[in-house]
Write an enzyme that holds these catalytic residues in place. Structure first.
Site, mmCIF file in Angstrom:
data_model
loop_
_atom_site.group_PDB
_atom_site.id
_atom_site.type_symbol
_atom_site.label_atom_id
_atom_site.label_comp_id
_atom_site.label_asym_id
_atom_site.label_seq_id
_atom_site.Cartn_x
_atom_site.Cartn_y
_atom_site.Cartn_z
ATOM 1 C CG ASN A 45 -0.174 3.373 -11.352
ATOM 2 O OD1 ASN A 45 0.468 3.025 -12.335
ATOM 3 N ND2 ASN A 45 0.376 3.526 -10.158
ATOM 4 C CB SER B 55 -14.471 2.884 4.332
ATOM 5 O OG SER B 55 -13.752 2.639 5.527
ATOM 6 C CB THR C 43 -4.562 -3.036 0.432
ATOM 7 O OG1 THR C 43 -4.851 -1.771 1.026
ATOM 8 C CG2 THR C 43 -5.794 -3.915 0.485
ATOM 9 C CG LEU D 7 -9.204 -3.742 -1.067
ATOM 10 C CD1 LEU D 7 -9.990 -2.762 -0.187
ATOM 11 C CD2 LEU D 7 -9.170 -5.119 -0.406
ATOM 12 C CE LYS E 21 -13.577 5.268 0.849
ATOM 13 N NZ LYS E 21 -13.681 4.723 -0.518
ATOM 14 C CE1 TYR F 266 -10.515 6.257 2.681
ATOM 15 C CE2 TYR F 266 -11.388 5.469 4.776
ATOM 16 C CZ TYR F 266 -11.025 5.239 3.462
ATOM 17 O OH TYR F 266 -11.183 3.971 2.924
HETATM 18 N N1 LIG Z 1 -7.251 -0.870 2.458
HETATM 19 C C1 LIG Z 1 -8.164 -0.642 3.392
HETATM 20 O O1 LIG Z 1 -7.928 -0.863 4.588
HETATM 21 C C2 LIG Z 1 -9.512 -0.107 3.011
HETATM 22 C C3 LIG Z 1 -10.514 -0.081 3.974
HETATM 23 C C4 LIG Z 1 -11.758 0.408 3.649
HETATM 24 C C5 LIG Z 1 -12.003 0.878 2.370
HETATM 25 N N2 LIG Z 1 -11.017 0.861 1.444
HETATM 26 C C6 LIG Z 1 -11.335 1.395 0.123
HETATM 27 O O2 LIG Z 1 -11.140 0.394 -0.848
HETATM 28 C C7 LIG Z 1 -10.757 0.981 -2.080
HETATM 29 C C8 LIG Z 1 -9.496 0.328 -2.603
HETATM 30 O O3 LIG Z 1 -8.477 0.473 -1.623
HETATM 31 P P1 LIG Z 1 -7.094 -0.327 -1.694
HETATM 32 O O4 LIG Z 1 -6.665 -0.567 -0.313
HETATM 33 O O5 LIG Z 1 -7.190 -1.441 -2.638
HETATM 34 O O6 LIG Z 1 -6.158 0.851 -2.264
HETATM 35 P P2 LIG Z 1 -4.987 0.806 -3.341
HETATM 36 O O7 LIG Z 1 -4.280 2.093 -3.187
HETATM 37 O O8 LIG Z 1 -4.223 -0.476 -3.251
HETATM 38 O O9 LIG Z 1 -5.794 0.796 -4.738
HETATM 39 C C9 LIG Z 1 -6.522 1.931 -5.139
HETATM 40 C C10 LIG Z 1 -6.504 2.014 -6.641
HETATM 41 O O10 LIG Z 1 -7.238 3.198 -7.001
HETATM 42 C C11 LIG Z 1 -6.478 3.915 -7.958
HETATM 43 N N3 LIG Z 1 -6.771 5.339 -7.862
HETATM 44 C C12 LIG Z 1 -6.441 6.200 -6.863
HETATM 45 N N4 LIG Z 1 -6.832 7.438 -7.161
HETATM 46 C C13 LIG Z 1 -7.433 7.378 -8.369
HETATM 47 C C14 LIG Z 1 -8.046 8.331 -9.215
HETATM 48 N N5 LIG Z 1 -8.088 9.621 -8.883
HETATM 49 N N6 LIG Z 1 -8.585 7.909 -10.379
HETATM 50 C C15 LIG Z 1 -8.514 6.615 -10.746
HETATM 51 N N7 LIG Z 1 -7.929 5.680 -9.992
HETATM 52 C C16 LIG Z 1 -7.394 6.041 -8.816
HETATM 53 C C17 LIG Z 1 -5.018 3.622 -7.617
HETATM 54 O O11 LIG Z 1 -4.151 3.852 -8.729
HETATM 55 C C18 LIG Z 1 -5.098 2.169 -7.209
HETATM 56 O O12 LIG Z 1 -4.919 1.296 -8.314
HETATM 57 C C19 LIG Z 1 -10.588 2.485 -1.798
HETATM 58 O O13 LIG Z 1 -11.778 3.156 -2.178
HETATM 59 C C20 LIG Z 1 -10.434 2.535 -0.291
HETATM 60 O O14 LIG Z 1 -10.848 3.752 0.266
HETATM 61 C C21 LIG Z 1 -9.774 0.367 1.732
#
Ligand SMILES: NC(=O)c1ccc[n+]([C@@H]2O[C@H](COP(=O)([O-])OP(=O)(O)OC[C@H]3O[C@@H](n4cnc5c(N)ncnc54)[C@H](O)[C@@H]3O)[C@@H](O)[C@H]2O)c1
Length: 353
Positions: free
Chosen positions: A138, A244, A294, A116, A263, A259
């Site tokens: 990463n 979230s 994702t 995202l 949030k 989690y």
């Molecule tokens: N995918 C879903 O369904 C969903 C739903 C609600 C909220 N979210 C939130 O959206 C955000 C992005 O989620 P996503 O699905 O794109 O996840 P993702 O895992 O695809 O991307 C997350 C990114 O954050 C980076 N990251 C993780 N830990 C880290 C740290 N300690 N320091 C720096 N970078 C770090 C990872 O390397 C990655 O590039 C997150 O905060 C997640 O909680 C996701």
């Protein structure tokens, strides 16, 4: 409407294995009770159309062609193109559309290496960002992300390998970004991790602390580092926290107390600093996504649960990886100038039930 979800839960609880690993039969039971079935029961075959100025044929109607169920599924194919907003195109935009752009802004995005965060980064470039900075833990993905964005757009893009738990690294990276591009206009906090299917009574306390450390403390540390510099420079800014829907609802069927708590903390932290920093013209808003398609969710173990998630979502799908883009750009832009302290759900209607 809460009763619908209660009915679904009651109907499934009796027959579903605790972790819903592969219990397809119970998934169908959920779907039978899902309100999406009721929602689709009223269907018109034709839609009347009235046009002004009136056509000589008078009112008409158009036929309704029902969609097949498969067409509601998310198209997982990701758009690889990135089209930067040129000065020429910006000049031709109406004042309203100019205000909805991020033309000339410097934007920091945490977690921008993939998912995202990466798609919001792409959207900011397409909406006119002048400079983009990605913080991510990463290295490999982060480097690839900025190389790709630069090659496709020619825009200055910088990646810092930063773990959002590391206060010193965050401060060093923000200082260097300020040297390179000036005080940022926008911070998007998207870095985050998820644990799920862990019962609270079995949760390992080290894992619990780690998740809170990344999702909540990390949000605090990066917001503080960027906010301090905006305040010191007297520069208005917009901070966007990716929270979230789990900060407002409890997910079903998977147990994920940590989690959800992290949030909820992000949302309340966002409201708190929105109130504190309004006097500095710094706006803070949360985006609260529902289930998104994702990498976080693309694991075979979640397939059975995903069917349940869809059945509890009025739009009957997971969000696409770029479904937050428009809201992110809007919150980053001056068009949302009177918005602060908001928490906006993008969940396909999940939280309506
Ligand atoms: N995918 C879903 O369904 C969903 C739903 C609600 C909220 N979210 C939130 O959206 C955000 C992005 O989620 P996503 O699905 O794109 O996840 P993702 O895992 O695809 O991307 C997350 C990114 O954050 C980076 N990251 C993780 N830990 C880290 C740290 N300690 N320091 C720096 N970078 C770090 C990872 O390397 C990655 O590039 C997150 O905060 C997640 O909680 C996701």
């Amino acid at each position: 409407m809460a009763t619908i979800r209660s009915a679904v839960r009651a109907a499934t609880r009796a027959s579903v294995a605790p972790r819903f690993a592969t219990n397809i039969g119970s998934v169908q039971a959920v779907r039978a009770f899902s309100s999406s079935t009721a929602r689709l029961s009223v269907r018109e075959k034709e839609v009347p159309v009235t046009t002004w100025p009136a056509t000589k044929d008078g009112p008409s109607s158009i036929p309704v062609i029902p969609k097949k169920q498969s067409e509601f599924e998310v198209d997982a194919a990701e758009n690889e193109e990135v089209h930067p907003l040129t000065q020429e195109a910006y000049n031709k935009m109406s004042p309203t559309m100019q205000k909805m752009s991020v033309h000339g802004k410097t934007i920091i995005i945490t977690g921008g290496a993939r998912g995202l965060g990466n798609h919001m980064a792409r959207a900011c470039v397409e909406a006119g960002a002048a400079n983009l900075v990605i913080f991510d833990a990463n290295q490999e993905l982060g480097e690839a992300a900025v190389r790709e964005l630069y090659e496709k757009t020619g825009l200055p893009v910088t990646f810092f390998k930063v773990d959002v738990r590391d206060e010193d690294a965050i401060n060093a990276a923000v200082d260097r970004a300020v040297e390179m591009y000036g005080i940022p206009d926008v911070l998007v906090n998207a870095a985050g991790i998820a644990d799920s299917n862990i019962k609270a009574e079995e949760y390992d306390s080290k894992m619990f602390r780690r998740l809170i450390d990344i999702n909540l403390n990390g949000t605090f540390l990066v917001s503080q580092a960027v906010g301090r510099r905006m305040i010191a420079a007297g520069k208005p800014g917009s901070i966007i926290l990716v929270a979230s829907m789990s900060g407002s609802i409890v997910n079903y069927p998977q147990e994920q107390s940590c989690y959800n708590a992290s949030k909820a903390g992000v949302i309340q932290f966002g409201k708190s600093i929105a109130s504190e920093w309004a006097k500095y013209n710094i706006r803070v808003n949360c985006i609260s996504p529902g289930y998104m398609d994702t990498a976080l969710n693309r694991v075979p173990a979640l397939e059975a649960q995903k069917k349940i998630w869809r059945s509890l979502t009025p739009q009957n799908r997971l969000g696409a990886v770029d479904d937050l883009n428009g809201l992110c750009v809007f919150l980053a832009s001056d068009a949302s100038g009177f918005m602060t302290g908001s928490n906006i759900l993008i969940d396909g209607g999940y939280s309506c039930y």
